[in-house]
Design a protein around this motif. Structure first.
Motif, PDB file in Angstrom:
ATOM      1  N   ILE A   8       0.833  -1.198   0.000  1.00  0.00           N
ATOM      2  CA  ILE A   8       0.000   0.000   0.000  1.00  0.00           C
ATOM      3  C   ILE A   8       0.871   1.251   0.000  1.00  0.00           C
ATOM      4  CG2 ILE A   8      -1.671   1.341   1.344  1.00  0.00           C
ATOM      5  CD1 ILE A   8      -2.781  -1.315   2.380  1.00  0.00           C
ATOM      6  N   GLU A  44      -3.612   3.413  -1.190  1.00  0.00           N
ATOM      7  CA  GLU A  44      -3.997   2.670  -2.396  1.00  0.00           C
ATOM      8  C   GLU A  44      -3.213   1.372  -2.491  1.00  0.00           C
ATOM      9  OE1 GLU A  44      -4.040   3.140  -7.302  1.00  0.00           O
ATOM     10  OE2 GLU A  44      -3.306   4.767  -6.019  1.00  0.00           O
ATOM     11  N   VAL A  45      -3.879   0.287  -2.795  1.00  0.00           N
ATOM     12  CA  VAL A  45      -3.223  -1.000  -2.992  1.00  0.00           C
ATOM     13  C   VAL A  45      -2.476  -0.946  -4.326  1.00  0.00           C
ATOM     14  CG1 VAL A  45      -3.552  -3.473  -3.317  1.00  0.00           C
ATOM     15  CG2 VAL A  45      -4.970  -2.233  -1.659  1.00  0.00           C
TER      16      VAL A  45
END
Length: 226
Positions: A8, A44-45
């Motif tokens: 992430i 955010e992945v």
């Protein structure tokens, strides 16, 4: 312990941190909320979930971000722009030798972080008090280096492309003048330095190949018969 681990990022081109996604259905591009040392954060992945049997116990992803979370982040970004102008005015008022680079709200909105550069140590205690009085919240002033400044601001490098640090480099790796010598490059500082004034990060990309004599094109070591 078997875990479903994802990478992430909390900022564009920032460092990648790993968390346990557990039973959550996440994929690359999914925005999530995780618990960090700074508190709850929105990230955010950026890597596909992978099953691991590491001995490390990764902190869990709390939940998938909602539309309200995304709206909150956008709101903080707009407020940060206004806070930047206030911060710059306060710095000028106190006559401090520092350059304000960026301002950021934490996800929960409990703290405002001001990033700045300076040639030396700065006594900003009165500035912090002034900012805290104005914003009525916790204030943190964080001094950063010129490479971090370039990463935050972004721009075009000497090659004409967007700077590596602002697009995909998560961490800064050590770069030395020896790398430029190995690659038979001009040692003129203006030709091997980036916008930050330090040696260009891209000198690191092929340095290992040159050291092994596997470099593309005309290699200094091959020319010397090595």
């Amino acid at each position: 312990m078997r875990q479903k681990v994802v990478g992430i990022r909390f900022k564009s081109a920032g460092r990648i941190y790993h968390f346990n996604a557990g039973q959550l259905d996440v994929e690359m591009g999914t925005h999530v909320i995780v618990d960090t040392a700074r508190g709850m954060e929105y990230g955010e992945v950026v890597t596909e979930p992978k099953e691991r049997d590491d001995e490390i116990i990764y902190k869990p992803v709390v939940r998938i971000a909602t539309e309200d979370d995304k709206a909150k982040v956008w709101e903080h970004e707009q407020k940060a722009k206004a806070a930047f102008d206030v911060g710059q005015a306060k710095i000028n008022k106190h006559g401090l030798p520092m350059k304000l680079v960026d301002v950021e709200y934490t996800f929960d909105g409990s703290k405002l972080i001001f990033y700045f550069t300076s040639d030396g140590r700065v006594d900003f205690r009165d500035l912090v008090k002034d900012l805290a009085s104005h914003f009525r919240m916790r204030i943190e002033l964080r001094q950063i280096g010129v490479r971090d400044q370039a990463k935050m601001i972004g721009g075009l490098g000497p090659c004409g492309r967007a700077m590596c640090c602002a697009t995909f480099l998560g961490d800064f790796e050590p770069v030395s003048i020896k790398m430029a010598k190995e690659q038979n490059l001009s040692l003129n500082p203006t030709k091997i330095s980036g916008i930050c004034g330090r040696l260009m990060c891209c000198l690191k990309f092929e340095s290992e190949l040159y050291e092994k004599g596997q470099c593309p094109g005309s290699c200094p070591k091959r020319e010397k018969g090595k």
